[in-house]
Design a protein around this motif. Structure first.
Motif, PDB file in Angstrom:
ATOM      1  N   CYS A  20       0.760  -1.271   0.109  1.00  0.00           N
ATOM      2  CA  CYS A  20       0.114  -0.122   0.017  1.00  0.00           C
ATOM      3  C   CYS A  20       0.783   1.330  -0.044  1.00  0.00           C
ATOM      4  CB  CYS A  20      -1.039  -0.039   1.177  1.00  0.00           C
ATOM      5  SG  CYS A  20      -0.367   0.309   2.860  1.00  0.00           S
ATOM      6  N   ILE A  21       0.363   2.193  -0.515  1.00  0.00           N
ATOM      7  CA  ILE A  21       1.095   3.676  -0.463  1.00  0.00           C
ATOM      8  C   ILE A  21       0.109   4.830   0.193  1.00  0.00           C
ATOM      9  CG2 ILE A  21       1.755   5.299  -2.002  1.00  0.00           C
ATOM     10  CD1 ILE A  21       1.903   3.241  -4.352  1.00  0.00           C
ATOM     11  N   LEU A  22       0.700   5.466   1.182  1.00  0.00           N
ATOM     12  CA  LEU A  22       0.326   6.476   1.898  1.00  0.00           C
ATOM     13  C   LEU A  22       0.606   7.841   1.167  1.00  0.00           C
ATOM     14  CD1 LEU A  22       1.595   5.543   5.408  1.00  0.00           C
ATOM     15  CD2 LEU A  22      -0.708   5.074   4.454  1.00  0.00           C
ATOM     16  N   GLY A  23      -0.330   8.637   1.054  1.00  0.00           N
ATOM     17  CA  GLY A  23       0.020   9.947   0.623  1.00  0.00           C
ATOM     18  C   GLY A  23      -0.747  10.917   1.008  1.00  0.00           C
ATOM     19  N   SER A  24      -0.595  12.301   1.023  1.00  0.00           N
ATOM     20  CA  SER A  24      -1.348  13.438   1.429  1.00  0.00           C
ATOM     21  C   SER A  24      -2.372  13.528   0.443  1.00  0.00           C
ATOM     22  CB  SER A  24      -0.331  14.713   1.452  1.00  0.00           C
ATOM     23  OG  SER A  24      -1.154  15.852   1.580  1.00  0.00           O
ATOM     24  N   ASN A  25      -3.466  14.173   0.595  1.00  0.00           N
ATOM     25  CA  ASN A  25      -4.530  14.667  -0.304  1.00  0.00           C
ATOM     26  C   ASN A  25      -4.019  16.009  -1.235  1.00  0.00           C
ATOM     27  OD1 ASN A  25      -6.262  12.663   0.137  1.00  0.00           O
ATOM     28  ND2 ASN A  25      -7.204  13.575   1.811  1.00  0.00           N
ATOM     29  N   ARG A  26      -2.878  16.765  -0.595  1.00  0.00           N
ATOM     30  CA  ARG A  26      -2.325  17.654  -1.324  1.00  0.00           C
ATOM     31  C   ARG A  26      -0.865  17.346  -1.774  1.00  0.00           C
ATOM     32  NH1 ARG A  26      -4.874  20.450   3.291  1.00  0.00           N
ATOM     33  NH2 ARG A  26      -2.565  20.457   4.164  1.00  0.00           N
ATOM     34  N   GLY A  27      -0.759  16.305  -2.306  1.00  0.00           N
ATOM     35  CA  GLY A  27       0.441  15.733  -2.758  1.00  0.00           C
ATOM     36  C   GLY A  27       1.383  16.511  -3.691  1.00  0.00           C
ATOM     37  N   SER A  28       2.584  16.394  -3.660  1.00  0.00           N
ATOM     38  CA  SER A  28       3.444  17.045  -4.832  1.00  0.00           C
ATOM     39  C   SER A  28       3.309  16.229  -6.214  1.00  0.00           C
ATOM     40  CB  SER A  28       4.825  16.915  -4.036  1.00  0.00           C
ATOM     41  OG  SER A  28       5.675  15.604  -3.939  1.00  0.00           O
ATOM     42  N   GLY A  29       4.154  16.992  -6.847  1.00  0.00           N
ATOM     43  CA  GLY A  29       4.366  16.238  -8.409  1.00  0.00           C
ATOM     44  C   GLY A  29       5.208  15.098  -8.228  1.00  0.00           C
ATOM     45  N   ASN A  30       6.254  15.167  -7.352  1.00  0.00           N
ATOM     46  CA  ASN A  30       7.147  14.074  -7.104  1.00  0.00           C
ATOM     47  C   ASN A  30       6.155  12.980  -6.475  1.00  0.00           C
ATOM     48  OD1 ASN A  30       9.436  15.365  -8.342  1.00  0.00           O
ATOM     49  ND2 ASN A  30      10.178  16.060  -6.420  1.00  0.00           N
ATOM     50  N   GLY A  31       5.533  13.357  -5.730  1.00  0.00           N
ATOM     51  CA  GLY A  31       4.831  12.268  -4.835  1.00  0.00           C
ATOM     52  C   GLY A  31       4.018  11.352  -6.213  1.00  0.00           C
ATOM     53  N   LEU A  32       3.304  12.064  -7.251  1.00  0.00           N
ATOM     54  CA  LEU A  32       2.597  11.583  -8.041  1.00  0.00           C
ATOM     55  C   LEU A  32       3.312  10.656  -9.171  1.00  0.00           C
ATOM     56  CD1 LEU A  32       0.086  14.210  -8.962  1.00  0.00           C
ATOM     57  CD2 LEU A  32      -0.363  12.560  -7.212  1.00  0.00           C
ATOM     58  N   ILE A  33       4.705  11.021  -9.172  1.00  0.00           N
ATOM     59  CA  ILE A  33       5.459  10.523  -9.863  1.00  0.00           C
ATOM     60  C   ILE A  33       5.991   9.156  -9.606  1.00  0.00           C
ATOM     61  CG2 ILE A  33       7.876  10.430 -11.015  1.00  0.00           C
ATOM     62  CD1 ILE A  33       7.435  13.409 -11.589  1.00  0.00           C
ATOM     63  N   PHE A  34       6.103   9.380  -7.957  1.00  0.00           N
ATOM     64  CA  PHE A  34       6.641   8.018  -7.484  1.00  0.00           C
ATOM     65  C   PHE A  34       5.558   6.904  -7.447  1.00  0.00           C
ATOM     66  CE2 PHE A  34       6.618   6.449  -2.993  1.00  0.00           C
ATOM     67  CZ  PHE A  34       7.782   5.706  -2.905  1.00  0.00           C
ATOM     68  N   ILE A  35       4.309   7.285  -7.275  1.00  0.00           N
ATOM     69  CA  ILE A  35       3.160   6.298  -7.242  1.00  0.00           C
ATOM     70  C   ILE A  35       3.286   5.819  -8.544  1.00  0.00           C
ATOM     71  CG2 ILE A  35       0.562   6.325  -7.197  1.00  0.00           C
ATOM     72  CD1 ILE A  35       0.624   8.367  -5.046  1.00  0.00           C
ATOM     73  N   GLN A  36       3.262   6.560  -9.517  1.00  0.00           N
ATOM     74  CA  GLN A  36       3.249   6.062 -10.975  1.00  0.00           C
ATOM     75  C   GLN A  36       4.144   4.787 -11.088  1.00  0.00           C
ATOM     76  OE1 GLN A  36       3.215   9.092 -13.909  1.00  0.00           O
ATOM     77  NE2 GLN A  36       1.480   9.943 -13.244  1.00  0.00           N
ATOM     78  N   ASN A  37       5.485   5.164 -10.870  1.00  0.00           N
ATOM     79  CA  ASN A  37       6.608   4.399 -10.661  1.00  0.00           C
ATOM     80  C   ASN A  37       6.400   3.256  -9.938  1.00  0.00           C
ATOM     81  OD1 ASN A  37       7.915   6.355 -12.612  1.00  0.00           O
ATOM     82  ND2 ASN A  37       9.023   6.865 -11.008  1.00  0.00           N
ATOM     83  N   LEU A  38       5.964   3.183  -8.851  1.00  0.00           N
ATOM     84  CA  LEU A  38       5.579   2.100  -7.977  1.00  0.00           C
ATOM     85  C   LEU A  38       4.634   1.171  -8.550  1.00  0.00           C
ATOM     86  CD1 LEU A  38       5.840   3.439  -4.282  1.00  0.00           C
ATOM     87  CD2 LEU A  38       7.298   1.880  -5.408  1.00  0.00           C
ATOM     88  N   ILE A  39       3.559   1.618  -9.037  1.00  0.00           N
ATOM     89  CA  ILE A  39       2.586   0.954  -9.678  1.00  0.00           C
ATOM     90  C   ILE A  39       2.995  -0.067 -10.797  1.00  0.00           C
ATOM     91  CG2 ILE A  39       0.079   0.810 -10.361  1.00  0.00           C
ATOM     92  CD1 ILE A  39      -0.427   3.120  -8.485  1.00  0.00           C
ATOM     93  N   ARG A  40       3.750   0.906 -11.730  1.00  0.00           N
ATOM     94  CA  ARG A  40       3.997   0.108 -13.108  1.00  0.00           C
ATOM     95  C   ARG A  40       4.948  -1.161 -12.415  1.00  0.00           C
ATOM     96  NH1 ARG A  40       4.533   5.247 -15.212  1.00  0.00           N
ATOM     97  NH2 ARG A  40       3.115   5.480 -17.090  1.00  0.00           N
ATOM     98  N   ARG A  41       5.739  -0.856 -11.397  1.00  0.00           N
ATOM     99  CA  ARG A  41       6.670  -2.054 -10.882  1.00  0.00           C
ATOM    100  C   ARG A  41       5.932  -3.052 -10.121  1.00  0.00           C
ATOM    101  NH1 ARG A  41      10.541  -0.718  -6.347  1.00  0.00           N
ATOM    102  NH2 ARG A  41       9.333  -2.330  -5.297  1.00  0.00           N
TER     103      ARG A  41
END
Length: 172
Positions: free
Chosen positions: A2-23
């Motif tokens: 699972c991935i935790l994140g803020s509802n007001r996340g950063s651009g880097n946080g969104l990139i991080f999520i995309q990269n993790l989910i692809r993996r």
């Protein structure tokens, strides 16, 4: 995972999520999330879009959902998504059960990643307590000028990871 994140996340946080989910999709790792707006819904949508599987923990009864599950019919048929609720079917007091949902989510996950931690939330106490109990959290290392509480978790024992979720060597 699972991935935790803020509802007001950063651009880097969104990139991080995309990269993790692809993996995770490539490695056939099931994502544990919810259908709540913000990071949770973003994670669910990406996971399904990339062809992955997700366990969705609900914070209300299945008969009281404000957002019908009809949008997920094709994913249910393809065995890509499973919805789980521990709440009585007609109970719609989601806010009351949100922390319980989050704790169940994180309790079921083998690996917990933190994309962004901005606002102080009740879950912070749980993360800090988990770190004191030697539970492993993988935290995206924020950039120098980035406003983030991720550094707080790393300082308290969380494992720093890069934008791809790979562990950063502490000697770097």
């Amino acid at each position: 995972a699972c991935i935790l994140g803020s509802n007001r996340g950063s651009g880097n946080g969104l990139i991080f999520i995309q990269n993790l989910i692809r993996r995770f999709v490539q490695e056939e790792i099931t994502m544990i999330t919810s259908i709540e707006p913000g990071y949770h819904r973003y994670i669910l949508n990406l996971c399904l879009q990339f062809g992955g599987r997700s366990l969705v923990i609900l914070d209300q009864g299945v008969l009281s959902l404000k957002r019908p599950l009809d949008d997920f019919d094709q994913y249910l048929i393809n065995d890509q998504v499973l919805f789980l609720s521990t709440i009585f079917p007609k109970n719609n007091n989601g806010k009351k059960w949100a922390l319980q949902r989050d704790l169940l989510q994180y309790g079921l996950a083998k690996d917990i990643y933190i994309a962004d931690a901005l606002e102080k939330r009740q879950i912070w106490r749980w993360i800090l307590r988990g770190l004191r109990q030697n539970k492993t959290f993988f935290v995206r290392y924020p950039e120098e000028n980035e406003k983030s509480a991720n550094r707080l978790f790393i300082a308290n024992g969380a494992v720093p990871v890069d934008l791809n979720g790979r562990i950063i060597d502490k000697s770097d």
